[in-house]
Design a protein around this motif. Structure first.
Motif, short mmCIF file in Angstrom:
data_model
loop_
_atom_site.label_atom_id
_atom_site.label_comp_id
_atom_site.label_asym_id
_atom_site.label_seq_id
_atom_site.Cartn_x
_atom_site.Cartn_y
_atom_site.Cartn_z
N MET A 342 0.84 -1.20 0.00
CA MET A 342 0.00 0.00 0.00
C MET A 342 0.88 1.24 0.00
O MET A 342 2.08 1.18 0.21
CB MET A 342 -0.92 0.00 1.23
CG MET A 342 -1.91 -1.14 1.29
SD MET A 342 -2.74 -1.21 2.89
CE MET A 342 -1.44 -1.86 3.94
N ASP A 343 0.24 2.35 -0.24
CA ASP A 343 0.87 3.66 -0.20
C ASP A 343 -0.29 4.63 -0.03
O ASP A 343 -1.42 4.20 0.24
CB ASP A 343 1.65 3.92 -1.51
CG ASP A 343 2.48 5.19 -1.48
OD1 ASP A 343 2.88 5.61 -0.38
OD2 ASP A 343 2.74 5.76 -2.55
N HIS A 344 -0.05 5.90 -0.19
CA HIS A 344 -1.15 6.86 -0.29
C HIS A 344 -1.21 7.41 -1.71
O HIS A 344 -0.20 7.45 -2.41
CB HIS A 344 -0.95 8.00 0.72
CG HIS A 344 -1.22 7.58 2.12
ND1 HIS A 344 -0.42 7.94 3.18
CD2 HIS A 344 -2.19 6.80 2.65
CE1 HIS A 344 -0.89 7.40 4.30
NE2 HIS A 344 -1.96 6.71 3.99
N HIS A 345 -2.41 7.79 -2.10
CA HIS A 345 -2.56 8.40 -3.42
C HIS A 345 -1.72 9.67 -3.49
O HIS A 345 -1.55 10.38 -2.51
CB HIS A 345 -4.01 8.81 -3.67
CG HIS A 345 -4.94 7.67 -3.77
ND1 HIS A 345 -5.16 6.99 -4.94
CD2 HIS A 345 -5.74 7.09 -2.86
CE1 HIS A 345 -6.05 6.04 -4.74
NE2 HIS A 345 -6.41 6.08 -3.48
N PHE A 392 -9.85 10.54 2.32
CA PHE A 392 -8.66 11.29 1.94
C PHE A 392 -8.52 12.50 2.85
O PHE A 392 -9.46 12.89 3.55
CB PHE A 392 -8.73 11.75 0.47
CG PHE A 392 -10.08 12.31 0.09
CD1 PHE A 392 -10.44 13.62 0.41
CD2 PHE A 392 -11.01 11.51 -0.57
CE1 PHE A 392 -11.68 14.11 0.08
CE2 PHE A 392 -12.27 12.00 -0.90
CZ PHE A 392 -12.61 13.31 -0.57
N GLY A 393 -7.34 13.10 2.86
CA GLY A 393 -7.08 14.33 3.59
C GLY A 393 -6.21 15.24 2.73
O GLY A 393 -5.76 14.86 1.65
N TYR A 394 -5.98 16.46 3.22
CA TYR A 394 -5.23 17.43 2.44
C TYR A 394 -4.14 18.09 3.29
O TYR A 394 -4.33 18.33 4.48
CB TYR A 394 -6.14 18.56 1.93
CG TYR A 394 -7.32 18.10 1.10
CD1 TYR A 394 -7.24 18.05 -0.29
CD2 TYR A 394 -8.52 17.74 1.72
CE1 TYR A 394 -8.35 17.64 -1.04
CE2 TYR A 394 -9.61 17.34 0.98
CZ TYR A 394 -9.51 17.29 -0.40
OH TYR A 394 -10.60 16.89 -1.14
N CYS A 428 -3.79 16.39 -2.09
CA CYS A 428 -4.72 15.43 -1.50
C CYS A 428 -4.03 14.07 -1.37
O CYS A 428 -3.44 13.58 -2.34
CB CYS A 428 -5.96 15.31 -2.38
SG CYS A 428 -7.20 14.15 -1.79
N PHE A 429 -4.10 13.49 -0.17
CA PHE A 429 -3.57 12.15 0.08
C PHE A 429 -4.74 11.22 0.36
O PHE A 429 -5.48 11.43 1.32
CB PHE A 429 -2.62 12.15 1.28
CG PHE A 429 -1.32 12.87 1.05
CD1 PHE A 429 -0.21 12.19 0.59
CD2 PHE A 429 -1.22 14.24 1.28
CE1 PHE A 429 0.99 12.86 0.38
CE2 PHE A 429 -0.03 14.91 1.07
CZ PHE A 429 1.08 14.21 0.62
N GLY A 430 -4.92 10.19 -0.47
CA GLY A 430 -6.03 9.27 -0.29
C GLY A 430 -5.58 7.89 0.11
O GLY A 430 -4.41 7.52 -0.04
N GLU A 431 -6.52 7.11 0.62
CA GLU A 431 -6.21 5.76 1.10
C GLU A 431 -6.22 4.76 -0.04
O GLU A 431 -7.14 4.74 -0.86
CB GLU A 431 -7.22 5.34 2.17
CG GLU A 431 -6.95 3.95 2.73
CD GLU A 431 -7.67 3.65 4.03
OE1 GLU A 431 -7.57 2.51 4.51
OE2 GLU A 431 -8.33 4.57 4.56
N LEU A 432 -5.21 3.93 -0.08
CA LEU A 432 -5.11 2.82 -1.02
C LEU A 432 -5.45 1.53 -0.28
O LEU A 432 -4.88 1.26 0.78
CB LEU A 432 -3.70 2.75 -1.61
CG LEU A 432 -3.37 1.58 -2.55
CD1 LEU A 432 -4.24 1.63 -3.79
CD2 LEU A 432 -1.89 1.63 -2.95
N LEU A 433 -6.35 0.75 -0.82
CA LEU A 433 -6.77 -0.48 -0.15
C LEU A 433 -5.69 -1.56 -0.26
O LEU A 433 -4.88 -1.55 -1.19
CB LEU A 433 -8.08 -0.98 -0.76
CG LEU A 433 -9.30 -0.09 -0.62
CD1 LEU A 433 -10.51 -0.72 -1.30
CD2 LEU A 433 -9.60 0.19 0.84
N PRO A 434 -5.70 -2.51 0.69
CA PRO A 434 -4.75 -3.62 0.64
C PRO A 434 -5.24 -4.73 -0.30
O PRO A 434 -6.25 -5.38 -0.03
CB PRO A 434 -4.70 -4.10 2.09
CG PRO A 434 -6.04 -3.74 2.65
CD PRO A 434 -6.50 -2.51 1.94
N TYR A 435 -4.55 -4.90 -1.39
CA TYR A 435 -4.89 -5.94 -2.36
C TYR A 435 -3.79 -7.00 -2.36
O TYR A 435 -2.61 -6.66 -2.49
CB TYR A 435 -5.03 -5.36 -3.76
CG TYR A 435 -6.08 -4.27 -3.90
CD1 TYR A 435 -7.44 -4.59 -3.92
CD2 TYR A 435 -5.71 -2.94 -4.02
CE1 TYR A 435 -8.40 -3.60 -4.07
CE2 TYR A 435 -6.66 -1.94 -4.16
CZ TYR A 435 -8.00 -2.27 -4.19
OH TYR A 435 -8.95 -1.29 -4.32
#
Length: 571
Positions: A342-345, A392-394, A428-435
Motif C-alpha cells: 500500500m501507499d497513499h494516493h 482522503f485528507g489534504y 490530497c492524500f487518499g487511502e489505497l486499499l490492501p490488495y
C-alpha cells in the motif's frame, strides 16, 4: 560511537537492529535504554549529525539555482525523479542513484530511497497524525483483507509516549477520527490560511482545517527532547538535514541517546543479505551481512533481531532468508510476505490565487506546510459515500508570491522587494486499499552488484482508488470556490504506488498465522525472536502520514519483548 571494521570477526550482541531510519533508530534507543547491547546495521554510508553539506546554503549558493541538469537526472535519477520535484541540488546527496540500485517493474513503482545512516528520517515530511478506531476497524467493517489485531486503546499510550520524546507541534481539535496528541505549541495558520479556514468551515462544517502537525520543536524541552536538539528555527530547509536538531531524525535524536548508554554499536556500509535461522531451535540466530565496500560476507549473532530496513527493505531480507523450514522466505507460512503493498494516493491537488489581505504578511518559513484537512468522507452515516469506501485528507498552505511582472530595470528591482499575490496550493492524500495481488518479489535470476536478488514490483490503483481520487479533487475545487479564490486549477494525475513515499503492508500483522506474517506484537508468528516494526506490519493504509504509528508500535514491541524475556528467559 563504536564502529567495527573487522570484517572477519564474529560478534554477538543482545539485539541486532537492521536499518537506521525512523523506526530503526527508535528500536535501538529503546533496546539500549533497557540495558541490551545493540548492533545497528545500515546498508548506506556513515553520516553523523551536523554532516549536512547544504544545510546553510541559500538558493543562489547552489548550482543551477537548485535544479539538477536533465543529463544528470537521465543518467542517475530517472526513477527517483519521475515526479519532477524530488531530486534537487540541495538534497540529491541523500537520494539513491537508480543506475547503482536498479529494480524491475511489471507496473510502475516509485521506490524513493536514501542509503545512509539516518535513512529517510533526514528527508521526511515530519507530519505526525494518530490513527483511530475508524482506521483500525476499517477492514473488518468493510470486509476487506483481514482485521487489525489491535485497536486504538492498544496503541494510545504508546502514541503519548513517543510524541513526548519526538516533539510534535499541533493544535487540539477534539476529533474522534483524528485523536489529539501530546502537542507542543503549533505553528499557527497565517492570516490568509485562517480566512480559508473560516470560509470552508462555514460552507462545509464537517471539514475541519487545523495547522499541520509535524515533528518540529516549536518549544525545546531539555528534559524531554534528548539527543542533539534545539528549537526549530522555521527555516523550512528540513530535507537538507538540520544543524540545530530542530526536527526529529535518527541522527539528532534516537541514535545519540542510544549511543550515550554505552550499549550501542553502529556499522555503516553493511548490507544485510539475510537472517540466519536455526532449525534446531526454530529461532533466528543472527544476520548475514555483505560489506558494501569490499563485498565480503560476514555474520553477526544475537538473541533478537528487529527488522527496520523500510517496508521494502525488510521484506526483501525476509524473502531472501530461505531455509528448509522456510523455502519461500522467513516466516512466510501464510504466503502473504511481499503482498498487500500500500501507499497513499498522490498526484491530486489544486492551485489558486487570493486577492484579499494585500496589506498582510507573515514571519518565518513554517516547516509544517501550513494547514491539514483531516478525512471527512465515510466517517459516519451522514458522510457515507455509495461509490467508494475510505477517504482522503489534504495538506496545503498560502504564501505571498514574488512579484516578477515588472520589466527588467529599476522597476524590476523595486518589484521583487515587494510581496506579490497570495498563492494557494494543496495536495490530497487518499487511502489505497490492501490488495493481495499488489506485491513485490525477488527476481528469479537477476541480482544486484552485491549478489542480492533484484526486486520486482507489480502493484497499481484499482476501481475504488479511481473513484476516490475524482471525489478528492472535486472537494478541493469546491473548497477553493467557497473561499472566493480566483485562477483555480485542479489536477488528478494518477501516480504509481510508492510516489507518496508511504509504502507499507508487505508483512502484515494479524491474529491468524494462516493469513498474516506477524502477530499483534510485531513478532514473526513462527520465529518469535524476530520483530518487524517498520511499515511492513501495516494492515491498511489510512489517510494519515504513518511514521508516528511506526514509532509507537516499535516502542510497544520493545517493551513487550523486554517483559517476555524477563518473565520467561526466552521468546
Amino acid at each position: 560511537m563504536k564502529f567495527n571494521s573487522q570484517a572477519d570477526q564474529t560478534v554477538t550482541y543482545d539485539a541486532i537492529v537492521i536499518g537506521s531510519g525512523i523506526s530503526g533508530g527508535y528500536a535501538a534507543m529503546e533496546l539500549c535504554k533497557k540495558g541490551y547491547s545493540v548492533l545497528m546495521l545500515e546498508r548506506g554510508r556513515m553520516v553523523k549529525h551536523n554532516e549536512y553539506p547544504t544545510a546553510n546554503l541559500d538558493t543562489w549558493d547552489l548550482d543551477y539555482q537548485n535544479i539538477v541538469p536533465r543529463e544528470e537526472i537521465a543518467a542517475h535519477y530517472y526513477k527517483q525523479n519521475r515526479l519532477n520535484w524530488w531530486v534537487k541540488q540541495d538534497n540529491k546527496h541523500w537520494i539513491v542513484k537508480d543506475d547503482e540500485y536498479e529494480y524491475d517493474e511489471k507496473q510502475r513503482f516509485d521506490w524513493i530511497r536514501g542509503h545512509h545512516v539516518g535513512g529517510r528520517s533526514i528527508m521526511w515530511g515530519r507530519h505526525c497524525y494518530r490513527w483511530s478506531d475508524l482506521d483500525f476497524e476499517a477492514n473488518m467493517k468493510d470486509g476487506i483483507a483481514i482485521d487489525w489485531p489491535i485497536r486504538y486503546a492498544d496503541i494510545e499510550p504508546w502514541y503519548s509516549y513517543v510524541e513526548k520524546f519526538v516533539g510534535v507541534q499541533g493544535k487540539k481539535e477534539g476529533l474522534a477520527h483524528l485523536p489529539d496528541g501530546e502537542f507542543l505549541p503549533p505553528f499557527d495558520l497565517n492570516c490568509a490560511e485562517d480566512q480559508f479556514k473560516q470560509a470552508v468551515e462555514k460552507a462545509f462544517p464537517e471539514r475541519i482545517i487545523t495547522p499541520g502537525r509535524t515533528a518540529n520543536l516549536t518549544k525545546y524541552i531539555p528534559e524531554l527532547h534528548h539527543g542533539t536538539r534545539g528549537q526549530c528555527q522555521a527555516r523550512n530547509r528540513c530535507w537538507r538535514g538540520c544543524p540545530y536538531g530542530g526536527y526529529f531524525s535518527s541522527l539528532s535524536s534516537t541514535i545519540p541517546v542510544a549511543n550515550d548508554t554505552g550499549k550501542f554499536t553502529l556499522m555503516a556500509d553493511s548490507i544485510v543479505h539475510s537472517i540466519i535461522f536455526d532449525d534446531a531451535t526454530q529461532r533466528a540466530t543472527g544476520v548475514r551481512v555483505i560489506d558494501a565496500e569490499t563485498k565480503e560476507t560476514r555474520e553477526y549473532f544475537s538473541s533478537v533481531v528487529f527488522c527496520n530496513a523500510s517496508t521494502i527493505g525488510s521484506t526483501a531480507i525476509l524473502l531472501n532468508s530461505k531455509s528448509e523450514r522456510f523455502p519461500d522466505g522467513l516466516g512466510n507460512d501464510s504466503g502473504e510476505l511481499g503482498h498487500n503493498i500500500m501507499d497513499h494516493h498522490y498526484g491530486m491537488g489544486g492551485y489558486a490565487t487570493f486577492d484579499g489581505m494585500k496589506d498582510k504578511y507573515y514571519k518565518g518559513r513554517k516547516p509544517n506546510g501550513g494547514f491539514y484537512i483531516p478525512r471527512f468522507r465515510n466517517i459516519n452515516k451522514a458522510t457515507e459515500r455509495t461509490d467508494y469506501i475510505r477517504g482522503f485528507g489534504y495538506q496545503g498552505g498560502l504564501s505571498r508570491a514574488t512579484n516578477l511582472n515588472a520589466p527588467i530595470g529599476p522597476d524590476f528591482k523595486k518589484a521583487i522587494t515587494e510581496p506579490g499575490d497570495w498563492m494557494f496550493a494543496a495536495t490530497c492524500f487518499g487511502e489505497l486499499l490492501p490488495y493481495h495481488d499488489n506485491q513485490m518479489s525477488l527476481h528469479e535470476t537477476e541480482t544486484d552488484q552485491y549478489g542480492v536478488p533484484r526486486l520486482v514490483f507489480d502493484a497499481g490503483l484499482k476501481d475504488n482508488e479511481t473513484k476516490l481520487r475524482a471525489d478528492g479533487v472535486a472537494c478541493l475545487q469546491e473548497m477553493m470556490e467557497a473561499a472566493g479564490y480566483k485562477n483555480i486549477s485542479v489536477h488528478n494525475n494518477p501516480t504509481a504506488v510508492g510516489a507518496a513515499i508511504h509504502e507499507m503492508g508487505t508483512a502484515r500483522m494479524g491474529r491468524d498465522p494462516k493469513t498474516s506474517v506477524l502477530n499483534k506484537w510485531n513478532q514473526v508468528h513462527a520465529v518469535p525472536n524476530v520483530f518487524v516494526t517498520d511499515g511492513s506490519f501495516m494492515v491498511s493504509s489510512g489517510t494519515q502520514n504513518p511514521s508516528i504509528t511506526y514509532m509507537a508500535m516499535t516502542a510497544r514491541a520493545v517493551d513487550y519483548m523486554d517483559r517476555e524475556l524477563k518473565k520467561n528467559g526466552v521468546l
